[in-house]
Enzyme design. Structure first.
Site, short mmCIF file in Angstrom:
data_model
loop_
_atom_site.label_atom_id
_atom_site.label_comp_id
_atom_site.label_asym_id
_atom_site.label_seq_id
_atom_site.Cartn_x
_atom_site.Cartn_y
_atom_site.Cartn_z
N SER A 97 -11.01 -0.52 -1.94
CA SER A 97 -9.82 -0.58 -1.09
C SER A 97 -10.15 -1.05 0.31
O SER A 97 -9.31 -1.64 0.99
CB SER A 97 -9.16 0.80 -0.99
OG SER A 97 -8.35 1.07 -2.07
N ASP A 130 0.83 -1.20 0.00
CA ASP A 130 0.00 0.00 0.00
C ASP A 130 0.87 1.25 0.00
O ASP A 130 2.04 1.20 -0.36
CB ASP A 130 -0.92 -0.02 1.23
CG ASP A 130 -2.28 0.61 0.96
OD1 ASP A 130 -2.34 1.84 0.83
OD2 ASP A 130 -3.28 -0.12 0.86
N HIS A 183 -4.10 5.75 3.83
CA HIS A 183 -4.75 4.66 3.13
C HIS A 183 -4.28 3.30 3.65
O HIS A 183 -5.10 2.42 3.99
CB HIS A 183 -4.48 4.78 1.63
CG HIS A 183 -5.24 3.84 0.78
ND1 HIS A 183 -4.76 2.60 0.42
CD2 HIS A 183 -6.46 3.95 0.18
CE1 HIS A 183 -5.63 1.99 -0.36
NE2 HIS A 183 -6.67 2.78 -0.52
#
Length: 540
Positions: free
Chosen positions: A463, A72, A294
């Site tokens: 995601s 990521d 994220h």
């Protein structure tokens, strides 16, 4: 690129009336914040029945911790919900500048970043792949027709033409999006300021707005609409909504200035030979990077400490998280993805969560080779389907479900996003789908999880759905360690609960049977998966 969808915080783009009408729910705020763990029968929510699985099937059983790699943008390994479960390379001595374990990566105590330089600098924003292709070939092909190009170069010319069209379309769409969001900022700020002045408060939290909507007729419309929106999005205050929109505006500006700028090239700071696809020994040990929101959110969805009374619970209890950084804002490079998969596999990962994707994959051969390597080592890959509202049976997104040879990737699960509303909104409006190319759906709308600095936020996207499935796979592997990667995939798919709800097909207003949007037609379910795993392992 990492695949977050906006936190649905574009309040100025949606009518207050529609928000209020769509936000009604019998759930408590706490239940809303952990809805993905709930059960359709017990709670009326199409979650994955994790709470029920732990309560009814797994209580008293012994689990062996499973290592899940999260490829990521970076992870905050010091977060209170992640620090106790973050993987540590015990063969490496921190900070001595040496490759103690001789794996090619010095000081990789917490994992590795393929987006950093030896001097400690890191890439935060990259170009899109179509931008890179356009920049690479524009001097050679701009202004030419296919007939004017030598036959040996026509494949590259065709790639250039497709990439150029995609680049121009994306740039135009992002410019329009940026304009809408900045307008929304202005509208929202005016509404929030008006309400704050009328109520004599500096903060508009949910309780204040709910009271105002019920007791102040002259404010009921605006206060009620803002309250309804916050409740639906899992936000605690108008200030949180404003912050979320500001962050979205900033991302859009960077996308225009960097990701969609053919003259922008940050790769020099890494110091690798970018076209050498065999190169592996580059990067640095900074697995957090400049923006770990994220990745930290995805890691928390998989394994954030359960039952500690803080923030949010992950799906898996017996888990370790490894951070591998290769996906900045913008598009990841195929070379970095391949090296990240190999790094994770070589360092013991049993499951790899991959919440990223793009429209072009010019060096797919190296990604294919890395996925085959993972398959040989028995590692399950869980990938987000993407947030374009596309039918990926018709419009490919990468990584995809097949090798270049056409062979199916047996150890890869591709995941679409579902919501907590068993209504026409069950399929997330942004989610990619496909009866041949998306395996399952999982909760991916308004998912509350960890973010850097011991904070928590609500994000939406495939995601978020992919780490839900990676977490489910980790639970199965922890309690049934004899299961192979292919068996994990089989169990997760066979135990997915089919839904025949008439839903809006993502990207359109057309109503379709939810079951037609993926191979299984269902949403993953941990309770059913554990039952199936029990049956499968008992039979041997």
């Amino acid at each position: 690129m990492p695949l977050p969808f906006s936190r649905l915080a574009l309040l100025g783009l949606l009518s207050f009336a529609s928000l209020a009408a769509r936000a009604q729910s019998p759930l408590t705020p706490e239940q809303i914040r952990r809805w993905q763990h709930l059960d359709l029968q017990a709670d009326g929510v199409p979650g994955i029945s994790a709470d029920r699985a732990y309560r009814e099937l797994l209580a008293g059983r012994t689990a062996t911790p499973v290592l899940v790699a999260v490829i990521d943008s970076g992870i905050d390994s010091t977060h209170q919900d992640l620090k106790p479960i973050f993987w540590r390379n015990l063969r490496e001595v921190a900070g001595n500048g040496l490759d103690d374990d001789h794996n090619g990566y010095a000081d990789d105590v917490r994992g590795w970043s393929f987006l950093g330089g030896a001097d400690g600098r890191n890439i935060a924003v990259e170009t899109l792949e179509q931008t890179r292709i356009y920049a690479r070939y524009r001097a050679q092909f701009e202004g030419k027709t296919r007939k004017q190009v030598p036959a040996a170069e026509r494949a590259n010319f065709d790639l250039y033409e497709r990439a150029k069209a995609s680049y121009e379309k994306d740039k135009q769409a992002e410019q329009a999006r940026y304009a809408r969001m900045t307008d929304a900022q202005t509208q929202n700020a005016a509404v929030f300021d008006r309400l704050k002045q009328a109520l004599g408060t500096a903060a508009l939290d949910s309780a204040t707005l709910r009271t105002a909507a019920a007791t102040r007729p002259e404010l009921s419309a605006e206060a009620g609409a803002v309250y309804a929106y916050l409740r639906r999005a899992g936000l605690g205050s108008a200030d949180e909504a404003a912050k979320s929109l500001t962050e979205a505006v900033d991302r859009s500006r960077k996308r225009l200035d960097m990701s969609l700028n053919p003259d922008y090239n940050p790769r020099a700071l890494v110091g690798d030979h970018v076209d050498d696809l065999t190169e592996t020994r580059y990067g640095n040990p900074d697995t957090q990077g400049p923006d770990a929101s994220h990745g930290t959110h995805c890691a928390g969805i998989i394994g954030g400490l359960r039952g500690n009374g803080r923030g949010a619970d992950g799906v898996a209890g017996a888990v370790r998280i490894m951070g591998v950084r290769s996906t900045p804002s913008g598009d990841e490079r195929d070379k970095d993805v391949a090296n990240s998969i190999r790094y994770a596999v070589d360092n013991g990962a049993q499951i790899i969560s991959m919440s990223f994707g793009k429209d072009f994959s010019p060096e797919k051969t190296v990604v294919d080779a890395a996925m085959r390597y993972a398959a040989q080592k028995g590692v399950l890959l869980v990938h987000a389907a993407g947030n374009s509202g596309d039918n990926t049976d018709q419009t490919p997104h990468f990584p995809n479900t097949q090798y270049l040879s056409g062979e199916e990737i047996a150890n890869l699960l591709t995941v679409g996003a579902s919501s907590r509303q068993n209504t026409p909104e069950l399929a997330a409006s942004f989610s990619n789908y496909g009866r041949k190319t998306v395996d399952v759906f999982a909760p991916g709308v308004a998912i509350y999880s960890s973010t850097p600095g011991n904070t928590y936020s609500t994000f939406s996207g495939t995601s978020m759905a992919a780490p839900v499935v990676a977490g489910e796979a980790a639970v199965l592997k922890a309690y049934f360690p004899q299961l192979t990667a292919v068996q994990l995939k089989q169990i997760i798919m066979q135990s997915a609960v089919p839904y025949h709800t008439q839903v809006q097909q993502p990207g359109s207003k057309k109503l379709v049977d939810f079951a037609t949007l993926s191979r299984t037609g269902g949403i993953v379910n941990l309770y059913e998966a554990v039952k199936l795993a029990q049956q499968m392992t008992a039979a041997k």
